[in-house]
Design a protein around this motif. Sequence first.
Motif, PDB file in Angstrom:
ATOM      1  N   GLU A  22       0.806  -1.208  -0.093  1.00 42.23           N
ATOM      2  CA  GLU A  22      -0.047  -0.001  -0.118  1.00 42.23           C
ATOM      3  C   GLU A  22       0.846   1.441  -0.058  1.00 42.23           C
ATOM      4  O   GLU A  22       0.523   2.232  -0.644  1.00 42.23           O
ATOM      5  N   LEU A  23       1.919   1.149   0.686  1.00 43.88           N
ATOM      6  CA  LEU A  23       2.788   2.416   0.764  1.00 43.88           C
ATOM      7  C   LEU A  23       3.417   2.543  -0.594  1.00 43.88           C
ATOM      8  O   LEU A  23       3.888   3.610  -1.115  1.00 43.88           O
ATOM      9  N   VAL A  24       3.809   1.304  -1.303  1.00 39.83           N
ATOM     10  CA  VAL A  24       4.489   1.459  -2.624  1.00 39.83           C
ATOM     11  C   VAL A  24       3.511   2.121  -3.665  1.00 39.83           C
ATOM     12  O   VAL A  24       3.924   2.848  -4.282  1.00 39.83           O
ATOM     13  N   LEU A  25       2.540   1.748  -3.360  1.00 43.41           N
ATOM     14  CA  LEU A  25       1.418   2.178  -4.543  1.00 43.41           C
ATOM     15  C   LEU A  25       0.932   3.555  -3.953  1.00 43.41           C
ATOM     16  O   LEU A  25       0.720   4.241  -5.156  1.00 43.41           O
ATOM     17  N   ALA A  26       1.064   3.965  -3.047  1.00 47.94           N
ATOM     18  CA  ALA A  26       0.467   5.285  -2.661  1.00 47.94           C
ATOM     19  C   ALA A  26       1.730   6.132  -3.251  1.00 47.94           C
ATOM     20  O   ALA A  26       1.444   7.672  -3.632  1.00 47.94           O
ATOM     21  N   ALA A  27       3.042   5.913  -3.129  1.00 43.89           N
ATOM     22  CA  ALA A  27       4.035   6.715  -3.821  1.00 43.89           C
ATOM     23  C   ALA A  27       4.262   6.519  -5.248  1.00 43.89           C
ATOM     24  O   ALA A  27       5.018   7.403  -5.738  1.00 43.89           O
ATOM     25  N   SER A  28       3.549   5.774  -5.754  1.00 44.02           N
ATOM     26  CA  SER A  28       3.713   5.491  -7.250  1.00 44.02           C
ATOM     27  C   SER A  28       3.070   6.417  -8.094  1.00 44.02           C
ATOM     28  O   SER A  28       2.119   6.744  -7.647  1.00 44.02           O
ATOM     29  N   GLN A  29       3.275   6.371  -9.318  1.00 42.89           N
ATOM     30  CA  GLN A  29       2.444   7.057 -10.343  1.00 42.89           C
ATOM     31  C   GLN A  29       1.224   6.274 -10.611  1.00 42.89           C
ATOM     32  O   GLN A  29       1.080   5.161 -10.716  1.00 42.89           O
ATOM     33  N   PRO A  30      -0.086   6.984 -10.767  1.00 43.22           N
ATOM     34  CA  PRO A  30      -1.175   6.295 -11.167  1.00 43.22           C
ATOM     35  C   PRO A  30      -1.449   5.530 -12.301  1.00 43.22           C
ATOM     36  O   PRO A  30      -0.716   6.060 -13.363  1.00 43.22           O
ATOM     37  N   VAL A  31      -1.637   4.432 -12.275  1.00 45.04           N
ATOM     38  CA  VAL A  31      -1.773   3.488 -13.672  1.00 45.04           C
ATOM     39  C   VAL A  31      -2.938   3.977 -14.357  1.00 45.04           C
ATOM     40  O   VAL A  31      -4.064   4.336 -13.827  1.00 45.04           O
ATOM     41  N   LEU A  32      -2.765   3.986 -15.667  1.00 47.37           N
ATOM     42  CA  LEU A  32      -3.878   4.718 -16.467  1.00 47.37           C
ATOM     43  C   LEU A  32      -5.081   3.516 -16.422  1.00 47.37           C
ATOM     44  O   LEU A  32      -5.016   2.344 -16.632  1.00 47.37           O
ATOM     45  N   GLY A  33      -6.014   4.068 -16.412  1.00 44.99           N
ATOM     46  CA  GLY A  33      -7.350   3.522 -16.261  1.00 44.99           C
ATOM     47  C   GLY A  33      -7.446   2.927 -17.863  1.00 44.99           C
ATOM     48  O   GLY A  33      -6.852   3.416 -18.621  1.00 44.99           O
ATOM     49  N   ARG A  34      -8.890   2.142 -18.122  1.00 46.93           N
ATOM     50  CA  ARG A  34      -8.958   1.670 -19.394  1.00 46.93           C
ATOM     51  C   ARG A  34      -9.337   2.762 -20.435  1.00 46.93           C
ATOM     52  O   ARG A  34      -8.678   2.821 -21.542  1.00 46.93           O
ATOM     53  N   LEU A  35      -9.947   3.684 -20.003  1.00 42.98           N
ATOM     54  CA  LEU A  35     -10.568   5.066 -20.960  1.00 42.98           C
ATOM     55  C   LEU A  35      -9.185   5.855 -21.168  1.00 42.98           C
ATOM     56  O   LEU A  35      -9.051   6.058 -22.266  1.00 42.98           O
ATOM     57  N   ASP A  36      -8.423   5.963 -20.026  1.00 43.47           N
ATOM     58  CA  ASP A  36      -7.290   6.791 -20.437  1.00 43.47           C
ATOM     59  C   ASP A  36      -6.343   6.068 -21.369  1.00 43.47           C
ATOM     60  O   ASP A  36      -5.659   6.775 -22.247  1.00 43.47           O
ATOM     61  N   ARG A  37      -6.265   4.855 -21.217  1.00 46.69           N
ATOM     62  CA  ARG A  37      -5.237   3.847 -22.165  1.00 46.69           C
ATOM     63  C   ARG A  37      -5.725   4.273 -23.497  1.00 46.69           C
ATOM     64  O   ARG A  37      -4.923   4.358 -24.361  1.00 46.69           O
ATOM     65  N   PHE A  38      -7.032   3.921 -23.906  1.00 45.30           N
ATOM     66  CA  PHE A  38      -7.614   3.717 -24.919  1.00 45.30           C
ATOM     67  C   PHE A  38      -7.345   5.490 -25.490  1.00 45.30           C
ATOM     68  O   PHE A  38      -7.106   5.670 -26.956  1.00 45.30           O
ATOM     69  N   ARG A  39      -7.501   6.512 -24.680  1.00 49.54           N
ATOM     70  CA  ARG A  39      -7.276   7.777 -25.345  1.00 49.54           C
ATOM     71  C   ARG A  39      -5.894   8.040 -25.819  1.00 49.54           C
ATOM     72  O   ARG A  39      -5.474   8.625 -26.754  1.00 49.54           O
ATOM     73  N   ALA A  40      -4.807   7.364 -25.045  1.00 51.80           N
ATOM     74  CA  ALA A  40      -3.429   7.481 -25.371  1.00 51.80           C
ATOM     75  C   ALA A  40      -3.137   6.883 -26.750  1.00 51.80           C
ATOM     76  O   ALA A  40      -2.403   7.445 -27.420  1.00 51.80           O
ATOM     77  N   VAL A  41      -3.650   5.781 -26.639  1.00 48.76           N
ATOM     78  CA  VAL A  41      -3.553   4.942 -28.096  1.00 48.76           C
ATOM     79  C   VAL A  41      -4.185   5.644 -29.100  1.00 48.76           C
ATOM     80  O   VAL A  41      -3.635   5.646 -30.409  1.00 48.76           O
ATOM     81  N   LEU A  42      -5.582   6.239 -28.941  1.00 46.51           N
ATOM     82  CA  LEU A  42      -6.168   6.905 -29.852  1.00 46.51           C
ATOM     83  C   LEU A  42      -5.361   8.189 -30.596  1.00 46.51           C
ATOM     84  O   LEU A  42      -5.322   8.397 -31.711  1.00 46.51           O
ATOM     85  N   THR A  43      -4.593   8.783 -29.478  1.00 49.20           N
ATOM     86  CA  THR A  43      -3.835   9.959 -29.948  1.00 49.20           C
ATOM     87  C   THR A  43      -2.743   9.786 -30.747  1.00 49.20           C
ATOM     88  O   THR A  43      -2.363  10.259 -31.767  1.00 49.20           O
ATOM     89  N   ALA A  44      -1.993   8.623 -30.122  1.00 53.71           N
ATOM     90  CA  ALA A  44      -0.915   8.163 -30.965  1.00 53.71           C
ATOM     91  C   ALA A  44      -1.262   7.587 -32.454  1.00 53.71           C
ATOM     92  O   ALA A  44      -0.569   7.930 -33.318  1.00 53.71           O
ATOM     93  N   ALA A  45      -2.495   6.977 -32.562  1.00 55.79           N
ATOM     94  CA  ALA A  45      -2.928   6.706 -33.768  1.00 55.79           C
ATOM     95  C   ALA A  45      -3.190   7.859 -34.769  1.00 55.79           C
ATOM     96  O   ALA A  45      -3.033   7.842 -36.048  1.00 55.79           O
ATOM     97  N   PHE A  46      -3.685   8.921 -34.107  1.00 56.10           N
ATOM     98  CA  PHE A  46      -3.887  10.222 -34.915  1.00 56.10           C
ATOM     99  C   PHE A  46      -2.555  10.637 -35.441  1.00 56.10           C
ATOM    100  O   PHE A  46      -2.431  10.998 -36.725  1.00 56.10           O
ATOM    101  N   ARG A  47      -1.574  10.664 -34.613  1.00 56.21           N
ATOM    102  CA  ARG A  47      -0.403  11.202 -34.979  1.00 56.21           C
ATOM    103  C   ARG A  47       0.407  10.218 -36.025  1.00 56.21           C
ATOM    104  O   ARG A  47       1.304  10.884 -36.820  1.00 56.21           O
ATOM    105  N   ASP A  48      -0.024   8.840 -35.983  1.00 57.72           N
ATOM    106  CA  ASP A  48       0.691   8.030 -37.161  1.00 57.72           C
ATOM    107  C   ASP A  48      -0.071   8.121 -38.356  1.00 57.72           C
ATOM    108  O   ASP A  48       0.158   7.588 -39.122  1.00 57.72           O
ATOM    109  N   GLY A  49      -1.185   8.958 -38.322  1.00 61.49           N
ATOM    110  CA  GLY A  49      -2.266   8.898 -39.535  1.00 61.49           C
ATOM    111  C   GLY A  49      -2.849   7.476 -39.908  1.00 61.49           C
ATOM    112  O   GLY A  49      -3.088   7.129 -40.775  1.00 61.49           O
TER     113      GLY A  49
END
Length: 246
Positions: A131-158
């Motif tokens: 719990e201490l390690v998780l509290a100090a770590s960067q948040p993991v991308l949720g499913r929707l956030d991960r989708f948006r990151a992939v979608l943005t990358a796809a846009f940039r790749d045409g």
Amino acid sequence: MWENLVLREPHTLIGPLILEEAPIGSFGLRDYLVTSGPTLRESLAQAVDLIAVSLFLTRARSATGRDIVPSRVTVTHRAPRRARQPARLLGTDRIHFGAPYGSISFTEDDVRVPLPRAQPGVDRILVQHAELVLAASQPVLGRLDRFRAVLTAAFRDGAVGLEEVARRLAVIPRTLQRRLAEHDTTWREQTERARHELTVDLLQGTDLPHPAVAGRVGYSDVRVLRRAVRRWSGKTPAELRRAAPG
């Protein structure tokens, strides 16, 4: 031996050197999962999914001292051409492919068996540490956030398209659409959102001419770009560019 070498000399390249001398197959079926798919992307997606489940199963067998056989396994990717390979890896043919998420299920008898090496109290200490390690770590991308990151990358790749984005997420298009619906959104809404954000970035963060910006975000010409920007912001592309902060 490998573990002792790494622990004694943690700054050496002993791991990569051993791998360099190990031919494909030295690490069993896991090697072939990475190398036998039609493309590296598909092979890695398949291997990571199955190996994660396999690793958990291996640790469960070690903890219980029993040759546990899963009652059911689900993985997100589609069934490989050699369907017997995952069955051999996991010890069962009760594997459901194309599932929304990876999972592994055990029988009631297996999950309730006492662990022979149990150390009372240690589990609570480890949970607190985790719990201490998780509290100090960067948040993991949720499913929707991960989708948006992939979608943005796809846009940039045409390479924007439902099938292409689904492939990058290692799911089928129908599964991707279902996951978006679970978040009360749609493919169309998300592509429009990503196009809007990318358009603003290109207009305010680059010197690209308007026709090039239109092409980058998937519009047929500058007139379509102008109508879209006015709909989003009430401004023309030139006005939006001049309004860039700093």
